[in-house]
Design a protein around this motif. Structure first.
Motif, short mmCIF file in Angstrom:
data_model
loop_
_atom_site.label_atom_id
_atom_site.label_comp_id
_atom_site.label_asym_id
_atom_site.label_seq_id
_atom_site.Cartn_x
_atom_site.Cartn_y
_atom_site.Cartn_z
N GLU A 37 0.75 -1.11 0.06
CA GLU A 37 0.04 -0.09 -0.05
C GLU A 37 0.90 1.07 0.14
O GLU A 37 0.47 2.40 -0.17
CB GLU A 37 -1.06 -0.14 1.06
N HIS A 38 2.14 1.29 -0.08
CA HIS A 38 3.13 2.35 0.13
C HIS A 38 2.96 3.00 -1.18
O HIS A 38 2.93 2.44 -2.24
CB HIS A 38 4.64 1.71 0.53
N GLU A 39 3.37 4.33 -1.28
CA GLU A 39 3.44 4.99 -2.52
C GLU A 39 4.56 4.68 -3.54
O GLU A 39 4.30 4.60 -4.54
CB GLU A 39 3.57 6.64 -2.16
N PHE A 40 5.58 4.35 -2.78
CA PHE A 40 6.66 3.82 -3.45
C PHE A 40 7.22 2.43 -2.75
O PHE A 40 8.17 2.37 -1.94
CB PHE A 40 7.86 4.80 -3.56
N PRO A 41 6.50 1.25 -2.94
CA PRO A 41 6.86 0.14 -2.61
C PRO A 41 8.30 -0.41 -3.11
O PRO A 41 8.71 -0.12 -3.96
CB PRO A 41 5.76 -1.02 -3.05
N ASN A 42 8.93 -1.15 -2.00
CA ASN A 42 10.20 -1.63 -2.52
C ASN A 42 10.19 -3.18 -2.69
O ASN A 42 9.62 -3.99 -1.86
CB ASN A 42 11.16 -1.60 -1.15
N GLY A 43 10.34 -3.45 -3.86
CA GLY A 43 10.01 -4.97 -4.29
C GLY A 43 10.77 -5.88 -3.49
O GLY A 43 10.51 -6.98 -3.52
N GLU A 44 11.99 -5.60 -3.38
CA GLU A 44 12.91 -6.65 -2.54
C GLU A 44 12.16 -6.64 -1.25
O GLU A 44 12.25 -7.80 -0.55
CB GLU A 44 14.50 -5.97 -2.18
N GLU A 45 11.75 -5.77 -0.42
CA GLU A 45 11.15 -5.98 0.80
C GLU A 45 9.59 -6.76 0.60
O GLU A 45 9.42 -7.64 1.38
CB GLU A 45 10.66 -4.71 1.62
N VAL A 46 9.22 -6.55 -0.42
CA VAL A 46 7.99 -7.14 -0.71
C VAL A 46 8.15 -8.72 -0.98
O VAL A 46 7.58 -9.62 -0.29
CB VAL A 46 7.45 -7.07 -2.13
N ARG A 47 9.41 -8.87 -1.69
CA ARG A 47 9.82 -10.47 -1.82
C ARG A 47 9.97 -11.06 -0.34
O ARG A 47 10.00 -12.19 -0.37
CB ARG A 47 10.93 -10.38 -2.78
N GLY A 48 10.87 -10.30 0.28
CA GLY A 48 11.31 -10.87 1.61
C GLY A 48 10.19 -11.11 2.37
O GLY A 48 10.28 -12.27 3.02
N HIS A 49 9.25 -10.36 2.73
CA HIS A 49 7.86 -10.80 3.42
C HIS A 49 7.25 -11.90 2.91
O HIS A 49 6.83 -12.78 3.61
CB HIS A 49 7.18 -9.47 3.38
#
Length: 81
Positions: A37-49
């Motif tokens: 939901e972040h305006e500028f999501p971090n793809g690596e953080e998404v993958r990590g979660h």
């Protein structure tokens, strides 16, 4: 790429998924949701979660592997987010 051009990930039923998680997994899910939901999501953080939740919840894996979400992840990567 502006926000209107960025694809959206597939919908994810956070409430249904959260019901079956332990407290540490709930924290991972909340962190995933914050990135999605972040305006500028971090793809690596998404993958990590997602990787932290994959074993516990097939719904997360199915969501992440969906064509819509993969298109969204590609757009994040292409945009350097």
């Amino acid at each position: 790429m502006n926000d209107q051009q960025r694809p959206k990930p597939a919908p994810l039923d956070y409430d249904q998924i959260e019901a079956g998680l332990d407290p540490s997994q709930r924290a991972e899910l909340a962190a995933l949701r914050a990135q999605v939901e972040h305006e500028f999501p971090n793809g690596e953080e998404v993958r990590g979660h997602v990787n932290a939740l994959r074993e516990a919840e097939a719904g997360i894996a199915n969501w992440f592997d969906s064509p819509e979400t993969q298109q969204w992840m590609k757009a994040l990567t292409d945009a350097g987010l």
